[in-house]
Design a protein around this motif. Structure first.
Motif, short mmCIF file in Angstrom:
data_model
loop_
_atom_site.label_atom_id
_atom_site.label_comp_id
_atom_site.label_asym_id
_atom_site.label_seq_id
_atom_site.Cartn_x
_atom_site.Cartn_y
_atom_site.Cartn_z
N ILE A 1 0.91 -1.28 -0.11
CA ILE A 1 0.01 -0.01 0.01
C ILE A 1 0.93 1.04 -0.11
N ALA A 2 1.96 1.02 0.77
CA ALA A 2 2.99 2.20 0.85
C ALA A 2 3.57 2.58 -0.48
N GLU A 3 3.89 1.52 -1.27
CA GLU A 3 4.59 1.62 -2.39
C GLU A 3 3.56 2.25 -3.34
N THR A 4 2.37 1.83 -3.37
CA THR A 4 1.39 2.41 -4.42
C THR A 4 1.11 3.91 -4.15
N HIS A 5 1.55 4.35 -2.90
CA HIS A 5 1.28 5.69 -2.92
C HIS A 5 2.45 6.52 -3.23
N PHE A 6 3.80 5.78 -2.96
CA PHE A 6 4.84 6.46 -3.58
C PHE A 6 4.77 6.65 -5.00
N LEU A 7 4.49 5.32 -5.78
CA LEU A 7 4.22 5.56 -7.26
C LEU A 7 3.16 6.35 -7.63
N ALA A 8 2.09 6.73 -7.10
CA ALA A 8 1.24 7.52 -7.29
C ALA A 8 1.67 9.04 -7.05
N GLY A 9 3.03 9.09 -6.40
CA GLY A 9 3.39 10.67 -6.21
C GLY A 9 2.55 11.49 -5.02
N LYS A 10 2.06 10.50 -4.33
CA LYS A 10 1.23 11.23 -3.11
C LYS A 10 2.09 11.46 -1.95
N VAL A 11 3.06 10.85 -1.75
CA VAL A 11 3.76 10.91 -0.50
C VAL A 11 5.28 10.81 -0.62
N ARG A 12 5.82 11.46 0.48
CA ARG A 12 7.30 11.54 0.56
C ARG A 12 8.07 10.62 1.80
N ASN A 13 7.06 10.56 2.74
CA ASN A 13 7.68 9.50 3.73
C ASN A 13 6.42 8.83 4.38
N VAL A 14 6.64 7.45 4.49
CA VAL A 14 5.48 6.45 5.02
C VAL A 14 5.94 5.88 6.49
N LEU A 15 5.10 6.07 7.26
CA LEU A 15 5.21 5.14 8.50
C LEU A 15 4.57 3.77 8.44
N ILE A 16 5.05 2.57 8.75
CA ILE A 16 4.07 1.33 8.92
C ILE A 16 4.45 0.84 10.20
N VAL A 17 3.32 0.38 10.87
CA VAL A 17 3.84 -0.41 12.13
C VAL A 17 2.57 -1.70 12.13
N SER A 18 3.48 -2.71 12.56
CA SER A 18 2.73 -3.74 12.58
C SER A 18 2.61 -4.18 14.35
#
Ligand code: COA
Length: 315
Positions: free
Chosen positions: A117-134
């Motif tokens: 999901i994070a990569e999809t946002h990067f590819l769409a040019g919508k984000v610079r930094n994404v935080l993921i927590v499990s």
């Protein structure tokens, strides 16, 4: 995208197999040969949201980013005490994040699903930094009188920060929907209108069938993904496999015909911490200095759904 920070947090209480044998007909002699688990960290007075927030702070620190620099926050979680708001909102409040946040419930492969999901946002040019927590507390899902399930799990949280880059080489997500292999149900609030039967059922698992699914899905997807991204097994530095059971990891290793040294494990003292497992392993290996620039990491995870996923990340 590119990984720039990792973190993890685990409960302080360590429960050994011998401690389980005080109230269950079990012990090292059954648990170790079948699972590889010697002890696990179990939530006592901690909350899963505090563990999640701790893991995120450590990952942000390593990344050198402030909470306001995160553009999107994804939390992978199967169960927690809140039904609403989402666990991502609860953790975001603790961290002072101001970005959109979402929860996903993709069971054990949740960390890899979140990466997609994070990569999809990067590819769409919508984000610079994404935080993921499990952030997971599977020890609150099992019946502690059922020795076939409660011995397998441990709690904890793992986090990762991604920024723009091209280090993620590929991801494969897979679903084989089947709710009969691993499932749990809980009742909702009664109403004057509900007429159907409802019941609370602790985690149920058909162990042998899940075992077969895990080995089959992992090996098939890893081989297919490597082919897709133009790499071979000899290019792989480490396989970051979901820590569900040492025998599953051994079977995958044997099938892929790869050496022990490529499979870091922490299941011996963590048990299966669901989607937190790959994220905690990643952070522990990272902080131990295992990875060097250019290393190829292959992630593979599988679990309830039935869902599975694999990813290739260059360090
Ligand atoms: N201690 C002692 N005995 C136990 C036990 C325990 N903790 N848990 C189960 N048993 C007993 C059962 O009662 C059963 O006894 P019976 O034959 O008298 O009825 C017997 O052990 C079953 O043993 P076995 O057939 O050897 O189990 P197994 O090889 O299938 O191993 C698992 C069980 C759960 C370890 C294995 O199936 C497994 O790892 N499956 C995958 C689970 C998993 O990883 N799930 C999460 C994926 S995300």
């Amino acid at each position: 995208m590119k990984l720039i920070g990792t973190g993890s947090a685990i409960p302080s209480k360590v429960v050994t197999n011998a401690m389980l044998s005080e109230f269950l007909d079990t012990g090292d002699e059954w648990i170790i040969p079948r699972t590889g688990i010697e002890s696990r960290h179990v939530i006592t007075n901690e909350t899963v949201e505090d563990l999640g927030a701790d893991a995120c702070r450590k990952a942000l620190d390593m990344a050198g980013l402030r909470p306001e620099e995160i553009d999107f926050f994804i939390c992978s979680n199967v169960v927690n005490e809140y039904i609403t708001p989402s666990l991502s909102c609860i953790i975001a409040e603790k961290l002072g994040l101001t970005c959109p946040c979402i929860d996903i419930n993709c069971a054990c492969p949740g960390f890899i699903y979140a990466m997609e999901i994070a990569e999809t946002h990067f590819l769409a040019g919508k984000v610079r930094n994404v935080l993921i927590v499990s952030a997971e507390e599977p020890t609150r899902m099992t019946d502690w009188a059922d020795r076939s399930t409660c011995v397998l799990f441990g709690d904890g949280a793992g986090a990762a920060v991604f920024t723009k880059g091209d280090n993620l080489k590929g991801i494969r997500l897979n679903a084989r929907p089947d709710s009969s292999k691993i499932w749990q149900k809980r009742t909702l609030m009664p109403t004057p209108y509900v007429t159907k039967e409802e019941s609370d059922v602790p985690l149920q698992m058909r162990g042998k069938e899940v075992f077969k699914f895990a080995v089959g899905a992992s090996t098939t997807e890893v081989e297919a993904l490597l082919k897709e991204v133009g790499l071979t097994k000899s290019d792989v530095s480490y396989y970051m496999v979901h820590q569900a059971n040492l025998r599953i990891i051994d079977a995958i290793k044997k099938y892929l015909d790869e050496p022990d040294s490529k499979f870091p494990v922490n299941i011996r003292d963590h048990g299966n911490s669901s989607s937190a497992s790959c994220a905690i392993l990643l952070d522990e290996c990272n902080r131990a200095g295992l990875f060097k620039s250019g290393d190829i990491l292959v992630f593979s995870a599988f679990g309830a759904g039935l869902l599975s996923a694999a990813a290739v990340l260059e360090w």
